[in-house]
Scaffold this active site. Structure first.
Site, short mmCIF file in Angstrom:
data_model
loop_
_atom_site.label_atom_id
_atom_site.label_comp_id
_atom_site.label_asym_id
_atom_site.label_seq_id
_atom_site.Cartn_x
_atom_site.Cartn_y
_atom_site.Cartn_z
N LYS A 1 0.84 -1.20 0.00
CA LYS A 1 0.00 0.00 0.00
C LYS A 1 0.87 1.26 0.00
O LYS A 1 2.10 1.18 0.11
CB LYS A 1 -0.96 -0.03 1.20
CG LYS A 1 -1.92 -1.23 1.17
CD LYS A 1 -3.01 -1.10 0.11
CE LYS A 1 -3.67 -2.41 -0.28
NZ LYS A 1 -4.54 -3.03 0.70
C1 LIG Z 1 -5.59 -4.15 0.97
C2 LIG Z 1 -7.04 -3.89 1.09
C3 LIG Z 1 -7.77 -4.22 2.24
C4 LIG Z 1 -7.18 -5.02 3.36
O1 LIG Z 1 -6.09 -4.46 3.95
P1 LIG Z 1 -5.23 -5.32 5.00
O2 LIG Z 1 -4.43 -4.29 5.71
O3 LIG Z 1 -4.39 -6.26 4.19
O4 LIG Z 1 -6.18 -6.02 5.87
C5 LIG Z 1 -9.09 -3.85 2.32
N1 LIG Z 1 -9.69 -3.21 1.30
C6 LIG Z 1 -9.05 -2.91 0.18
C7 LIG Z 1 -9.78 -2.17 -0.91
C8 LIG Z 1 -7.70 -3.25 0.01
O5 LIG Z 1 -7.07 -2.97 -1.13
#
Ligand SMILES: *Cc1c(COP(=O)(O)O)cnc(C)c1O
Length: 388
Positions: free
Chosen positions: A189
């Site tokens: 991210k």
């Molecule tokens: C990555 C992601 C999540 C989950 O995030 P985590 O930190 O891995 O639990 C939720 N929603 C979206 C749209 C994502 O891209």
């Protein structure tokens, strides 16, 4: 030949130093660094409260629990998202209602939400996903938009901002609009702690509930247990809570990442401008549909949509690009196509016209702060060779 991965973690700042400090401190779990990250994160967004957790999935789960979503409740979600957005609804034995999205942006629009709430007036909440890092239309200059529609229906707004740090909307940061906003610090991210997430809210009662449920339903946080005059063994349990706290090792990485969040965003914006400029002449693809300025977008993703008349199919394109050393990904195979949701809720592809059109042709290009000008040039040239 070039070897360009789809994503690359940028830990070129103080990450190592801050992690070393934590390791040397002898306290590896949640304490001062996590608290510091919460304070700085809330401050950076202009929000009142932030609660650090071990993932965005945990944050979304805590968010729904805090607004008391329970068995049989309905929660509206876009079909174009990661399964985490919808699975947390099932954790609480509630049911997701899947909505189509706008072609080109993959966002929920005020019109789509309004239609959804007219069909399901009993819905308890809507989860808005700021797809790819662009804000959904929560409000416009006249104050109308998704927020206002939800408030009129008495429905809570939870934002899945896993892609949206830092994203701006109407002059404010995402994290200051809905009832609760959930961020992801997963490895790929825009800001990472390895694994991690942050729940942000302006509502004190929600914040209190979330803090208790984050750690076993215990009425105080760990660090208080060891720093207040009360005996350290004494605590009370008020609910069967979860184990969702963020360790200080991870928070240390996050603090270093936050220092460079602005400059990393600018670097991704540069990639986005490069792609927009050099790909808009390619008639066989649609570039992302933008409703905002370049500077207001976090630029987590750069998804393009290959038209059905193109020389190669989407899957072939992904293979041909991989052969040429270019990593890509797909965001997303829509949830209505996933076995569990499709079978449980009897979902039909024809009810998700735009998501189907996107899914048929979409793939995402590399976009990150460490991507070089030469690599961008190579990606664009290769795309022209394969598509034009
Ligand atoms: C990555 C992601 C999540 C989950 O995030 P985590 O930190 O891995 O639990 C939720 N929603 C979206 C749209 C994502 O891209």
């Amino acid at each position: 030949m070039y070897r360009i991965p789809f994503s690359k973690v940028d830990c070129s700042g103080n990450e190592l130093r801050y992690v070393q400090d934590v390791l040397e401190s002898g306290w590896l779990t949640t304490a001062g660094r996590a608290l510091e990250l919460e304070t700085k994160f809330a401050e950076a967004l202009g929000a009142r409260f932030a609660c650090a957790v071990n993932s965005c999935t945990s944050a979304l789960h805590l968010a729904l629990e805090a607004i008391r979503v329970g068995p049989g409740d309905k929660v509206l979600v876009p079909t174009m998202t990661f399964t985490a957005t919808a699975e947390v609804i099932r954790y609480l034995d509630a049911d997701p209602v899947f909505l189509d999205v706008e072609y080109g942006s993959s966002l929920l629009t005020p019109e789509i939400v309004d239609r959804g709430l007219k069909l399901y007036p009993e819905a308890k909440a809507v989860i808005v996903v700021h797809f790819g890092g662009q804000a959904a239309e929560l409000m416009n200059e006249r104050g109308e938009g998704i927020l206002d529609i939800c408030h009129r229906h008495g429905v809570r707004v939870i934002e899945d901002a896993a892609h949206a740090y830092p994203t701006r909307h109407c002059g404010r940061f995402i994290g200051t609009f809905g009832d609760i906003t959930c961020f992801s610090f997963y490895a790929n991210k825009t800001m990472t702690t390895g694994e991690g997430g942050m729940l942000v809210t302006n509502d004190e009662a929600i914040f209190h509930r979330v803090r208790v449920m984050r750690l076993h339903g215990i009425d105080r946080d760990i660090w208080n247990r060891f720093s207040t005059p009360k005996p350290s063994w004494e605590y009370d349990v008020v609910a069967p809570g979860y184990k969702y706290n963020m360790p200080d090792v991870n928070a240390a990485i996050g603090l270093a990442q936050m220092e460079r969040a602005g400059s990393m965003r600018v670097a991704r914006e540069h990639c986005a401008r490069f792609y927009m400029d050099r790909l808009k002449g390619l008639s066989m693809i649609d570039v992302p549909l933008m409703h905002c300025q370049f500077r207001d977008h976090s630029w987590h993703l750069f998804p393009i949509i290959l038209k059905s008349e193109a020389r190669h199919s989407r899957n072939e394109m992904i293979r041909l690009l991989a052969e040429r050393g270019i990593g890509t990904s797909v965001h997303y195979k829509p949830l209505h196509r996933m076995t569990y949701y499709r079978e449980r809720y009897g979902l039909r592809a024809e009810d998700f016209h735009n998501a189907e059109r996107i899914w048929a042709g979409t793939f995402s290009l590399p976009i990150y702060s460490l991507l070089t000008e030469t690599e961008l040039e190579y990606i664009v040239t290769t795309l022209w060779e394969l598509i034009a």
